[in-house]
Enzyme design. Structure first.
Site, mmCIF file in Angstrom:
data_model
loop_
_atom_site.group_PDB
_atom_site.id
_atom_site.type_symbol
_atom_site.label_atom_id
_atom_site.label_comp_id
_atom_site.label_asym_id
_atom_site.label_seq_id
_atom_site.Cartn_x
_atom_site.Cartn_y
_atom_site.Cartn_z
ATOM 1 N N HIS A 98 44.499 70.243 -13.146
ATOM 2 C CA HIS A 98 44.333 71.028 -14.377
ATOM 3 C C HIS A 98 45.087 70.416 -15.555
ATOM 4 C CE1 HIS A 98 42.596 73.571 -11.497
ATOM 5 N NE2 HIS A 98 43.117 74.725 -11.803
ATOM 6 N N HIS A 150 36.200 83.866 -9.020
ATOM 7 C CA HIS A 150 37.153 83.450 -10.071
ATOM 8 C C HIS A 150 36.390 82.511 -10.992
ATOM 9 C CE1 HIS A 150 40.755 81.954 -11.939
ATOM 10 N NE2 HIS A 150 40.987 80.937 -11.143
ATOM 11 N N GLU A 198 37.607 80.236 -13.243
ATOM 12 C CA GLU A 198 38.217 78.990 -13.711
ATOM 13 C C GLU A 198 37.259 77.828 -13.377
ATOM 14 O OE1 GLU A 198 42.312 78.458 -12.533
ATOM 15 O OE2 GLU A 198 42.616 76.965 -14.116
ATOM 16 N N ASP A 200 37.370 74.947 -12.158
ATOM 17 C CA ASP A 200 37.376 74.204 -10.889
ATOM 18 C C ASP A 200 36.556 74.921 -9.819
ATOM 19 O OD1 ASP A 200 39.493 76.069 -11.062
ATOM 20 O OD2 ASP A 200 40.679 75.056 -9.542
ATOM 21 N N HIS A 202 45.214 84.324 -9.624
ATOM 22 C CA HIS A 202 46.193 84.156 -10.668
ATOM 23 C C HIS A 202 45.608 84.356 -12.071
ATOM 24 C CE1 HIS A 202 45.050 79.852 -11.895
ATOM 25 N NE2 HIS A 202 44.126 80.269 -11.075
ATOM 26 N N ASP A 204 41.849 81.050 -5.062
ATOM 27 C CA ASP A 204 43.044 80.213 -5.231
ATOM 28 C C ASP A 204 44.195 80.618 -4.296
ATOM 29 O OD1 ASP A 204 42.438 78.174 -7.117
ATOM 30 O OD2 ASP A 204 42.463 79.632 -8.737
ATOM 31 N N TYR A 248 51.937 74.065 -4.540
ATOM 32 C CA TYR A 248 50.860 74.834 -5.171
ATOM 33 C C TYR A 248 51.395 76.179 -5.661
ATOM 34 C CZ TYR A 248 46.183 76.867 -5.604
ATOM 35 O OH TYR A 248 45.041 77.446 -6.080
ATOM 36 N N HIS A 268 40.939 75.754 -2.238
ATOM 37 C CA HIS A 268 41.534 74.407 -2.271
ATOM 38 C C HIS A 268 42.186 74.128 -0.924
ATOM 39 C CE1 HIS A 268 41.175 74.081 -6.639
ATOM 40 N NE2 HIS A 268 41.741 75.264 -6.751
HETATM 41 FE FE LIG Z 1 42.394 79.158 -10.655
HETATM 42 FE FE LIG Z 2 41.613 76.677 -8.354
#
Ligand SMILES: [Fe+2]
Ligand SMILES: [Fe+2]
Ligand SMILES: Cc1cc2nc3c(=O)[nH]c(=O)nc-3n(C[C@H](O)[C@H](O)[C@H](O)COP(=O)(O)O)c2cc1C
Length: 403
Positions: free
Chosen positions: A24, A79, A81, A83, A147, A166, A194, A227
């Site tokens: 990120h 989520h 985000e 990614d 998050h 995440d 992480y 991940h």
């Molecule tokens: Fe995230």
């Molecule tokens: Fe992520």
């Protein structure tokens, strides 16, 4: 990597990003990462999350391999985000799903990311809502601020499995898909890295969510993060839940981190002397030059340490930029239960330790004083003061950690 069937009709169809080193753009990921997403082939075919846009093509190949010409009926977006949702627009265009399920905050985030989404078949699912997809029932549980506000997890009761996005992830690129196939100390370090760099500020939410999940009495024997490695078996699930509880509690260990930058090595000499004082008290120390260590590496070491000791020479009536950078970064991650101290060399005006001390108390860290400040090159006596400061911090750490 080819798709992997992690439970009957539940497939990993994600992508391994072997080359990722800047996660990120702000945190180092020395082992690479993966973008995990999943396909369930029940009466309804369900895609859970997508991958970073850069890898959309590989994900489509993996999905095609499993689908064998079938269509995808539903998307679940845990989520937004990029990614995980980065390939969503392309996936919508390609599969034309009947419905896209996301949390209430997920819908807002979806609209703000995808400005062409007005005609997408988005369906908001309140927390606790269940959906039958044939032999299986999906239950959506909001995990707000774990998050992002939109974060949720998706639970499959029949398989005792949760897609946790995440949460419980690690940045590791590997040919293995399951946590039990990887060296545990490497895995634990990656989990901590992480957590320290992404999840840490939300530790109070982690504790509440763990309690809430326990109260819901969900049976769990597989956790699928987005991940890294997948946790399979009840013992592994217990391990990772307990690890998160420990991480969130932030109990300090008898360890100190000395982070500094220097122009002409005076501040560096002071750092070494403070380390000597700590070692004399039996404390483990990491001496971290900010030229040699990225701020995320410092954060990973600081995560379980009891003290952060920061050094900078005075530079243009201030501190050096790498030190200011570290302080900004650490402040945002809100670490708890830390002792702190400041030191630095100066030439004439000498603002450094005042600025550092204020920054550290501004993060609710408990200052060990007196800070040491030396004019230009530290004398033998000044280095002796540094050793004494190190010892004093060492004693405070022992009192705090009960060692
Ligand atoms: Fe995230
Ligand atoms: Fe992520
Ligand atoms: C570009 C530059 C700017 C500086 N600005 C200040 C200053 O504003 N106030 C001060 O007390 N010392 C200032 N100094 C002096 C340094 O703080 C001093 O040389 C110190 O010993 C350097 O420590 P180091 O060896 O850890 O880099 C400056 C030095 C340099 C090279």
């Amino acid at each position: 990597m080819r798709p992997v069937e992690i439970k009957k009709d539940i497939w990993w169809v994600g992508v391994v990003d072997w080359n990722k080193r800047s996660f990120h753009g702000y945190s180092q990921s020395p082992l690479g990462t993966t973008y995990n997403n999943y396909l369930i082939t029940d009466e309804k075919t369900v895609l859970v999350d997508t991958v970073d846009q850069e890898f959309a093509g590989r994900m489509f190949c993996n999905i095609a391999h499993v689908l064998q010409g079938k269509k995808i009926d539903y998307f679940v977006i845990n989520h937004l985000e990029p990614d995980h949702a980065g390939s969503l627009a392309q996936a919508v265009e390609r599969y034309k799903p009947e419905k896209i399920f996301t949390s209430p905050m997920g819908e807002k985030a979806l609209r703000a990311h995808f400005h062409n989404s007005a005609d997408w078949p988005v369906e908001v699912v309140p927390s606790g809502k269940s959906l039958s997809i044939g032999k299986r029932t999906l239950t959506f549980v909001e995990t707000r601020m774990l998050h992002w506000p939109d974060s949720m997890l998706t639970y499959v009761a029949e398989d005792k499995l949760a897609f946790t996005n995440d949460a419980f992830g690690q940045n590791i690129a590997s040919s293995e898909r399951f946590a039990d196939e990887i060296d545990r100390s490497v895995l634990r370090r990656a989990m901590a890295e992480y957590y320290a760099n992404i999840v840490l500020p939300y530790s109070p939410v982690v504790l509440k969510t763990l309690e809430a999940v326990a109260a819901m009495g969900l049976e769990l024997d597989t956790l699928c993060p987005d991940h890294g490695l997948i946790w399979r078996g009840a013992a592994e699930v217990r391990y990772v839940l307990e690890a998160y509880r420990e991480f969130a509690l932030q109990r300090p260990q008898p360890k100190a981190v000395i982070a500094y930058d220097t122009m002409w090595h005076s501040t560096e000499k002071m750092a070494e002397a403070i380390a000597d004082g700590l070692v004399a008290e039996g404390i483990s120390v990491k001496v971290m030059s900010l030229k040699a260590n990225h701020h995320s590496q410092v954060m990973t070491e600081l995560f379980d340490a009891a003290a952060l000791i920061v050094g900078s020479p005075t530079h243009n009536n201030g501190i050096l930029p790498l030190v200011a950078n570290l302080l900004t970064y650490v402040k945002g991650l809100r670490p708890q239960n830390k002792l702190a101290a400041a030191f630095g060399s100066f030439g004439w005006s000498g603002e450094c330790v005042k600025i550092l001390s204020e920054a550290l108390t501004g993060m609710n860290m408990e200052l060990v004083e007196p800070a040491v400040k030396t004019k230009f090159v530290p004398t033998h006596e000044a280095l002796g003061q540094c050793v004494e400061l190190g010892k004093k911090i060492g004693q405070a750490i022992k009192a705090k950690t009960g060692n």
